[in-house]
Design a protein around this motif. Structure first.
Motif, PDB file in Angstrom:
ATOM      1  N   GLY A 184     -15.554  -1.327  67.684  1.00 23.25           N
ATOM      2  CA  GLY A 184     -15.001  -0.051  68.115  1.00 23.25           C
ATOM      3  C   GLY A 184     -13.582   0.147  67.599  1.00 23.25           C
ATOM      4  N   ALA A 214     -12.236   3.023  65.061  1.00 24.39           N
ATOM      5  CA  ALA A 214     -11.175   3.924  65.508  1.00 24.39           C
ATOM      6  C   ALA A 214      -9.932   3.861  64.631  1.00 24.39           C
ATOM      7  CB  ALA A 214     -10.806   3.593  66.957  1.00 24.39           C
ATOM      8  N   SER A 215      -9.862   2.868  63.748  1.00 26.41           N
ATOM      9  CA  SER A 215      -8.664   2.701  62.913  1.00 26.41           C
ATOM     10  C   SER A 215      -8.507   3.813  61.888  1.00 26.41           C
ATOM     11  CB  SER A 215      -8.712   1.352  62.191  1.00 26.41           C
ATOM     12  OG  SER A 215      -9.725   1.353  61.190  1.00 26.41           O
ATOM     13  N   ALA A 265     -17.490   4.543  60.591  1.00 27.35           N
ATOM     14  CA  ALA A 265     -17.242   5.133  61.911  1.00 27.35           C
ATOM     15  C   ALA A 265     -18.244   6.248  62.194  1.00 27.35           C
ATOM     16  CB  ALA A 265     -15.817   5.676  61.977  1.00 27.35           C
ATOM     17  N   GLU A 307     -21.099   6.171  65.193  1.00 30.41           N
ATOM     18  CA  GLU A 307     -21.189   7.229  66.198  1.00 30.41           C
ATOM     19  C   GLU A 307     -22.582   7.849  66.224  1.00 30.41           C
ATOM     20  OE1 GLU A 307     -18.861  11.369  67.492  1.00 30.41           O
ATOM     21  OE2 GLU A 307     -18.267  10.257  65.688  1.00 30.41           O
TER      22      GLU A 307
END
Length: 313
Positions: A264, A268-269, A276, A280
């Motif tokens: 995660g 999120a980076s 990502a 999702e």
């Protein structure tokens, strides 16, 4: 005899027996593997094997392929009461075939790394050096094991007339065999082929599907090796997963749950937008890495790329 005066393997067996009797381990639960016992009690793998063998003879545990050694559903095995050891077989009852079968059982349950000549002797209840009268050492034993299980492949009496179907049949049979005996994938690198009759029987099945297409010998062998390596390359993770579960005590699902925060944070980076977005898209269920599905899709992709073996019409 006081517990501290018992041989190490009996002390280990006594402790695992206590866990079973106290309900810490119940029927179907995995007991510590030979590798875990060796690490926890600081003993050799052969000593760990003797401890599990003592529990088997007492009817407290049993080996299950791909599951390891688990608590037996009953404390009586074959009418032998717990604590009453079955008489070990004499050395005169040993045969090479029996040694090979026993070694396969150990490798199926514990992995190839846990296999040793002493461990086989302990499982058979014979003197440590007795198996050497029939097998020169572990290297020869592993080859005998491999040839034995490769002989389990059942080829259709009438080979498919479609060349692609014949290749699919052979590859799927080899994958199914690795599913039952995951240690097969650890045998040897592709660059060091093994002269095993039953491995040659598999290659003969595959090469016959390519024969008559006008391919040169190098191309035929390259295709055979490519398809074999597809099976081996995926199958190597079967035993690695079993080993990881044994060492960590975590199932694959539990391990993945423990990695959720790390993945995660990576997503999120902002540095990996494609990853990502994919992460999702899977939602709460996440990505399910299915080795059987990967094998099949990879097999079809490989065969699609080999224009000499098109889809049947």
């Amino acid at each position: 005899m006081a517990a501290e005066n018992l041989p190490p393997y009996l002390r280990i067996a006594s402790e695992i027996r206590r866990r079973i009797e106290d309900g810490e381990l119940v029927a179907g639960d995995r007991v510590p593997s030979t590798r875990r016992i060796a690490e926890e009690w600081h003993v050799a793998l052969a000593t760990a094997t003797k401890a599990l063998n003592a529990l088997r003879q007492d009817g407290l545990v049993e080996a299950r392929p791909r599951a390891g050694t688990v608590v037996a559903p009953s404390r009586r095995t074959g009418g032998t009461a717990r604590g009453s050891r079955a008489a070990p077989p004499s050395d005169q009852e040993l045969t090479r075939a029996r040694i090979v079968r026993t070694a396969i059982e150990i490798a199926d349950a514990e992995g190839l790394a846990a296999l040793s000549m002493r461990g086989v002797a302990a499982r058979l209840g014979t003197a440590a050096m007795s198996p050497y009268r029939y097998v020169n050492g572990k290297d020869e034993l592993v080859l005998l094991m491999a040839d034995s299980v490769l002989g389990e492949i059942a080829y259709p009496a009438e080979p498919p007339t479609c060349r692609r179907t014949r290749l699919e049949t052979g590859a799927r049979a080899l994958w199914a065999l690795h599913r039952v005996h995951p240690w097969l994938a650890q045998l040897a690198p592709l660059t060091r082929p093994l002269a095993l009759p039953n491995l040659m029987a598999y290659s003969e099945w595959m090469l016959a599907a390519l024969d008559g297409l006008g391919l040169d010998g190098t191309t035929m062998l390259d295709i055979n090796v490519l398809l074999y390596s597809h099976v081996q390359g995926l199958a190597v993770h079967l035993e690695r997963e079993a080993h990881a579960a044994s060492v960590s005590g975590l199932s694959q699902e539990q391990w993945l749950e423990a990695q959720e925060d790390g993945f995660g944070a990576i997503a999120a980076s902002g540095r990996y937008p494609t990853f990502a977005r994919l992460l999702e898209s899977f939602g709460a269920d996440g990505y399910d890495l299915d080795l059987d599905g990967l094998f099949e899709s990879g097999l079809q992709a490989l065969l699609d790329g080999l224009v000499v073996v098109p889809h049947p019409h």
